[in-house]
Write a protein that holds these residues in place. Sequence first.
Motif, mmCIF file in Angstrom:
data_model
loop_
_atom_site.group_PDB
_atom_site.id
_atom_site.type_symbol
_atom_site.label_atom_id
_atom_site.label_comp_id
_atom_site.label_asym_id
_atom_site.label_seq_id
_atom_site.Cartn_x
_atom_site.Cartn_y
_atom_site.Cartn_z
ATOM 1 N N CYS A 117 30.668 45.338 26.158
ATOM 2 C CA CYS A 117 31.986 45.923 26.416
ATOM 3 C C CYS A 117 32.812 45.759 25.154
ATOM 4 C CB CYS A 117 32.676 45.257 27.604
ATOM 5 S SG CYS A 117 34.048 46.250 28.235
ATOM 6 N N TYR A 198 39.940 39.293 38.085
ATOM 7 C CA TYR A 198 39.423 39.029 36.735
ATOM 8 C C TYR A 198 40.450 38.240 35.917
ATOM 9 C CZ TYR A 198 36.470 43.079 38.000
ATOM 10 O OH TYR A 198 35.635 43.960 38.638
ATOM 11 N N GLN A 218 37.885 51.572 35.737
ATOM 12 C CA GLN A 218 37.256 50.751 36.778
ATOM 13 C C GLN A 218 37.587 51.345 38.156
ATOM 14 O OE1 GLN A 218 38.628 46.760 35.921
ATOM 15 N NE2 GLN A 218 37.287 46.597 34.139
ATOM 16 N N TYR A 268 28.420 39.711 40.879
ATOM 17 C CA TYR A 268 29.115 38.759 40.008
ATOM 18 C C TYR A 268 30.227 38.117 40.831
ATOM 19 C CZ TYR A 268 30.967 37.305 35.361
ATOM 20 O OH TYR A 268 31.384 36.622 34.236
ATOM 21 N N SER A 271 35.676 35.377 38.044
ATOM 22 C CA SER A 271 36.506 34.235 37.671
ATOM 23 C C SER A 271 37.557 33.873 38.718
ATOM 24 C CB SER A 271 37.173 34.527 36.322
ATOM 25 O OG SER A 271 37.919 35.731 36.388
HETATM 26 C C1 PBG Z 1 34.508 42.959 30.381
HETATM 27 C C2 PBG Z 1 34.317 42.078 31.562
HETATM 28 C C3 PBG Z 1 35.284 41.533 32.432
HETATM 29 C C4 PBG Z 1 34.584 40.689 33.314
HETATM 30 C C5 PBG Z 1 33.251 40.783 32.975
HETATM 31 N N1 PBG Z 1 33.102 41.656 31.908
HETATM 32 C C6 PBG Z 1 36.744 41.664 32.431
HETATM 33 C C7 PBG Z 1 37.397 42.925 32.805
HETATM 34 O O1 PBG Z 1 36.767 43.927 33.144
HETATM 35 O O2 PBG Z 1 38.607 42.926 32.723
HETATM 36 C C8 PBG Z 1 35.205 39.846 34.396
HETATM 37 C C9 PBG Z 1 34.429 38.632 34.786
HETATM 38 C C10 PBG Z 1 35.177 37.634 35.610
HETATM 39 O O3 PBG Z 1 36.330 37.846 36.028
HETATM 40 O O4 PBG Z 1 34.600 36.561 35.841
HETATM 41 N N2 PBG Z 1 34.972 44.222 30.639
#
Ligand code: PBG
Length: 326
Positions: A117, A198, A218, A268, A271
């Motif tokens: 990314c 996130y 997204q 996933y 966070s």
């Molecule tokens: C990169 C990415 C993100 C996460 C994984 N890859 C952040 C986002 O999209 O803002 C989030 C992972 C998490 O919150 O643990 N684009």
Amino acid sequence: MIVRPRRLRQTPAIRNMVAETRLSSDMLVYPVFIREGHGILEDIPSLPGQKRYSPDTFPRILEQMSAAGVSSVLLFGLPEHKDEVGTGAWEENGVIQQALRIGKKEFPNLTFIGDVCMCEYTSHGHCGILHGHEVDNDETLEYLTRIAVSQAAAGADIVAPSDMMDGHVAAIRAGLDAAGMKNKIIFSYAVKYASAFYGPFRDAAGSAPAFGDRRAYQMDPRNVREGLKEAEIDIDEGADLVMVKPGLLYLDVLRAVKEISPVPVGTYCVSGEYAMIKAAAANGRIDEQRAVSEAAFSLARAGADVIITYSALDLARWLRDGKIAF
Ligand code: PBG
């Protein structure tokens, strides 16, 4: 009464025998943040229990992972310098490329996954190339391909595009093949929602957008059929695995994707989901080990073949030591 469901709940051994869902450390992927520099081992305030490493200290966590029985790591980079086009993401000596070379050399049997990314590497914090305030989908594909190819060349076994650009898997597959890396695996963040959860990651990775948000790329949290469309497109373009993200809040989507997917489905536990459990446990509101275990089994029960989680090491140790009891 002839039918008494409680008969099968009498002892832990009976409950274990008939449990419908199994969890193994083989399924777990551990996300790790790598910051450019030397000797870095710093706590991440937004993600209690997690640290940032530099390429030279990265093997320390790989050592702990392999001791615990976790064999896959997902890498996120924090470059020293950011620019409009995220140069740090694909340059040969980028922070992730350095970490991959060191990690792969010292731990050749582990599986290295590169998050593909741009948001951690761009000065504006968006996941692609900007024209005005708009991320240009097709121009971004060229950069994502560069990132994936350079990560694979540095030793990534798997590349995981998390950008949510249309056509990203096809572009990356073509780029990898053209570079002679037809066996590198693509694990697509196919079904990724524009989520408030996130938040702690963006602190950890310094990747919050400088303006606006990510809702133009997204997914809308209200949609599930659109998630199936995203998964199908990425599978058609050659994704070897697909992901639903976040996990805990989207168990219905995970189940739906699992039902239609001919490829393994990952999820996933993001966070914010991790940080919520940590915060509630720190306040004495819930039992951390039980809550984390229940969350992981819920993801597996909903259909996850692969689980990306900041709790991977804890879970693997608990599983190994027979500490997870229901
Ligand atoms: C990169 C990415 C993100 C996460 C994984 N890859 C952040 C986002 O999209 O803002 C989030 C992972 C998490 O919150 O643990 N684009």
